[in-house]
Design a protein around this motif. Structure first.
Motif, short mmCIF file in Angstrom:
data_model
loop_
_atom_site.label_atom_id
_atom_site.label_comp_id
_atom_site.label_asym_id
_atom_site.label_seq_id
_atom_site.Cartn_x
_atom_site.Cartn_y
_atom_site.Cartn_z
N MET A 43 0.85 -1.21 0.00
CA MET A 43 0.00 0.00 0.00
C MET A 43 0.88 1.26 0.00
SD MET A 43 -3.37 -0.59 0.31
CE MET A 43 -4.30 0.43 1.42
N THR A 44 0.50 2.23 -0.77
CA THR A 44 1.20 3.52 -0.72
C THR A 44 0.65 4.32 0.45
OG1 THR A 44 -0.46 4.62 -2.04
CG2 THR A 44 1.32 3.54 -3.25
N ASP A 45 1.35 5.42 0.80
CA ASP A 45 0.76 6.28 1.83
C ASP A 45 0.15 7.53 1.19
OD1 ASP A 45 3.04 7.45 1.06
OD2 ASP A 45 3.95 7.57 3.07
N TRP A 46 -0.29 7.37 -0.06
CA TRP A 46 -1.00 8.49 -0.67
C TRP A 46 -2.24 8.76 0.14
CZ3 TRP A 46 -0.57 5.62 -5.95
CH2 TRP A 46 0.73 5.80 -6.46
N PRO A 47 -2.62 10.05 0.22
CA PRO A 47 -3.80 10.36 1.03
C PRO A 47 -5.06 9.72 0.45
CG PRO A 47 -3.08 12.27 -0.26
CD PRO A 47 -2.04 11.21 -0.44
N THR A 48 -5.89 9.21 1.30
CA THR A 48 -7.17 8.68 0.82
C THR A 48 -8.28 9.38 1.58
OG1 THR A 48 -7.13 6.95 2.47
CG2 THR A 48 -6.25 6.37 0.31
N ASP A 49 -9.35 9.56 0.93
CA ASP A 49 -10.51 10.15 1.56
C ASP A 49 -11.70 9.33 1.11
OD1 ASP A 49 -12.58 11.54 2.50
OD2 ASP A 49 -12.16 13.43 1.44
N SER A 50 -12.19 8.51 2.01
CA SER A 50 -13.22 7.58 1.59
C SER A 50 -14.62 8.19 1.61
CB SER A 50 -13.18 6.31 2.45
OG SER A 50 -13.38 6.70 3.78
N ALA A 51 -14.71 9.46 2.02
CA ALA A 51 -16.04 10.08 2.01
C ALA A 51 -16.53 10.16 0.57
CB ALA A 51 -15.95 11.46 2.63
N ASP A 52 -17.71 9.63 0.33
CA ASP A 52 -18.22 9.59 -1.04
C ASP A 52 -19.07 10.83 -1.30
OD1 ASP A 52 -19.40 9.14 -3.43
OD2 ASP A 52 -20.34 7.24 -2.89
N PRO A 53 -18.64 11.64 -2.26
CA PRO A 53 -19.41 12.87 -2.51
C PRO A 53 -20.84 12.57 -2.93
CG PRO A 53 -17.77 12.50 -4.24
CD PRO A 53 -17.51 11.50 -3.16
N LEU A 54 -21.10 11.35 -3.40
CA LEU A 54 -22.46 11.03 -3.83
C LEU A 54 -23.30 10.46 -2.69
CD1 LEU A 54 -21.76 9.63 -7.39
CD2 LEU A 54 -22.66 11.86 -6.76
N GLY A 55 -22.65 10.14 -1.57
CA GLY A 55 -23.47 9.85 -0.40
C GLY A 55 -23.66 8.40 0.02
N LEU A 56 -22.93 7.48 -0.58
CA LEU A 56 -22.98 6.10 -0.07
C LEU A 56 -21.60 5.77 0.46
CD1 LEU A 56 -24.86 3.66 -2.51
CD2 LEU A 56 -25.59 4.47 -0.26
N ASP A 57 -21.49 5.33 1.70
CA ASP A 57 -20.15 5.05 2.22
C ASP A 57 -19.86 3.55 2.18
OD1 ASP A 57 -21.38 3.85 4.38
OD2 ASP A 57 -21.20 5.64 5.66
N ALA A 58 -18.64 3.20 2.58
CA ALA A 58 -18.19 1.81 2.46
C ALA A 58 -19.06 0.86 3.29
CB ALA A 58 -16.73 1.71 2.89
N ALA A 59 -19.44 1.31 4.49
CA ALA A 59 -20.25 0.43 5.34
C ALA A 59 -21.60 0.15 4.68
CB ALA A 59 -20.45 1.08 6.70
N GLN A 60 -22.19 1.17 4.10
CA GLN A 60 -23.48 0.97 3.43
C GLN A 60 -23.30 0.06 2.20
OE1 GLN A 60 -23.98 5.28 3.22
NE2 GLN A 60 -26.14 4.97 3.77
N MET A 61 -22.22 0.31 1.48
CA MET A 61 -21.96 -0.51 0.28
C MET A 61 -21.82 -1.99 0.67
SD MET A 61 -21.59 -0.87 -2.95
CE MET A 61 -20.84 -1.94 -4.15
#
Ligand SMILES: Cc1ncc(COP(=O)(O)O)c(C=O)c1O
Length: 465
Positions: free
Chosen positions: A1-19
């Motif tokens: 894994m790289t340490d590139w920044p990640t932002d998992s907030a979905d601008p469209l409104g479904l997050d990982a837990a919901q998915m």
């Protein structure tokens, strides 16, 4: 894994837990579909009004509940369709999909994979190349044969004929009146004019007659026209008939014609011994189409086109617009699939086929295909027990046609009422050489002998010994 920044907030409104939750719900519904399909209707058609009432409405301005919307898709949209994977769907060409194929498609979709250029999709491209080469080997086509996947047989046949004409130049194309209707339609779309398309009447066995073809070729030459292409069938849709491929290949070679074989329906039968016997000569074709979404247990959509003349596909379809020049320059002789058909952006259809070969292995796939052939032969034997009925064309590659003595198309159609009602099974009428008939296509390996007998009984056939 790289340490590139990640932002998992979905601008469209479904997050990982919901998915995750919604995704598992989808998995459960699909398994339920496979598990309960035999108890569901084989086909259900809604009215525009009821479907619109449930699925229509104004553009949704703000989002809503995902699960509720997905339930509507499952309960309404996906409940109103023909189920190609239903064990008593004998109509047209069923599509007995399978778990590995579904999983391959899900992975392709989930990763939004693309298979257009080598640089942009070298992994999926390799998978497609490997899967196509496995198919090539199973059909006995020569090494060096090149291929591409398309959405279905119509597009794969069109792609083959476009490539053949680009390689050979304009010429007359010969086919029988049993050839799938998408092929004359494709020829028209490609600009073949009326005197470049010769549709020859099939013989009594619904096969392209070689002598009539030879005569038509001679007539065209005498009239100053240039014979160019023959389209042969490896399993017609109507009766499963296979044209005399060995003789056609010899004639094509003698006359310098491109031999294209439409095996969209039947070529998969080459996996098993019984099918290989019938399909002898397939390996001599210049191009062959085979649809895994028909008889290789894949969900829609997937067709394979194989062309035995290297370079012909690229010769017809290569393009390098300015904005793709970098990605093309980075390619060191590898395959850019966008150069093998009219598609640029393409989903990686090879994934599901590759996965199915890896998971099931050819032996299991072959016995599933062989079962489809045997089921039609079983149906034929049952029909032959009732002297009020006759077999119109014998079981061939999983298709049998039959008729009640003296019944016309309307009467045969009326017999379907008891079957269609409630969707117990799905079968259709047809016409064979001008005679009205019913038709069963039995390629679903999950179909039981009991499914066949009970369907025939509901048509009024006495199947008891
Ligand atoms: C022999 C044959 N060729 C071509 C086609 C067209 O295939 P598709 O519906 O995948 O476009 C079919 C469809 O049933 C077929 O049976």
């Amino acid at each position: 894994m790289t340490d590139w920044p990640t932002d998992s907030a979905d601008p469209l409104g479904l997050d990982a837990a919901q998915m995750r939750e919604l995704g598992y719900w989808v998995v459960d519904r699909v398994i339920e579909h496979f598990e309960t399909i035999a108890a569901q209707p084989a086909i259900r058609t809604g009215t525009p009004a009821e479907l619109r009432a449930a699925l229509g409405g104004p553009v949704p301005r703000s989002g809503g509940d995902a699960l509720e919307a997905m339930r509507t898709l499952v309960d309404v949209a996906l409940a109103h369709m023909q189920h190609g994977d239903h064990p008593r769907n004998f109509a047209r060409v069923p599509s007995p999909s399978s778990y590995a194929g579904v999983l391959g498609d899900w992975l392709a979709t989930g990763f939004n994979a693309i298979d257009a250029s080598w640089t942009g999709g070298s992994g999926p491209a390799t998978v497609e190349l490997v899967a196509l080469d496995w198919v090539r080997e199973l059909l006995g086509l020569p090494e060096g044969t090149e291929g591409v996947t398309t959405s279905g047989g119509s597009l794969a046949n069109l792609t083959a004929l476009a490539a053949a004409r680009a390689a050979e130049g304009p010429g007359v194309c010969y086919l029988s009146d049993q050839t799938h209707a998408s092929i004359p339609r494709g020829l028209t779309a490609l600009g073949f004019v009326a005197d470049q398309v010769r549709v020859l009447p099939a013989d009594g066995d619904m096969r392209l007659p070689v002598a009539a073809l030879a005569a038509a070729v001679a007539d065209d030459r005498a009239a100053g026209r240039r014979p160019g292409f023959v389209v042969a069938n490896a399993g017609t849709t109507n009766t499963g008939a296979v044209d005399p491929l060995v003789e056609l290949a010899a004639l094509a070679r003698r006359e310098g014609l491109w031999l294209h074989v439409d095996g969209a329906y039947g070529a998969s039968a080459a996996l098993c011994e019984a099918g290989r016997r019938v399909l002898s000569g397939l390996e001599l074709a210049d191009s062959v189409v085979l649809d895994p979404h028909k008889w290789l247990f894949q969900p829609y959509d997937l067709a394979c086109l194989l062309v035995a003349r290297p370079g012909v596909l690229k010769g017809a379809f290569h393009m390098v617009p300015d904005y793709l020049a970098d990605i093309t320059a980075a390619n060191d002789g590898e395959v850019d699939f966008r150069d093998r058909s009219l598609e640029l952006t393409r989903r990686p259809r090879g994934l599901k086929l590759w996965l199915s070969f890896r998971v099931y292995g050819v032996d299991r796939l072959a016995s599933a295909v062989a079962r489809g052939i045997a089921l039609a032969e079983h149906a034929q034997r049952l029909i032959e027990r009732d002297e009020d009925w006759q077999v119109v064309t014998p079981a061939q590659l999983g298709i049998v046609t039959f008729a009640r003595h003296g019944a016309d198309r309307r009467e045969h159609h009326a017999m379907l009422a008891g079957i269609d009602e409630g969707g117990y099974a799905h079968i259709t009428t047809t016409s064979v050489g001008g005679y009205a008939a019913l038709r069963l296509c039995t390629i679903n390996p999950r179909t039981t002998e009991c499914d066949i007998a009970s369907t025939l009984e509901r048509l009024g056939i006495r199947v008891e010994a």
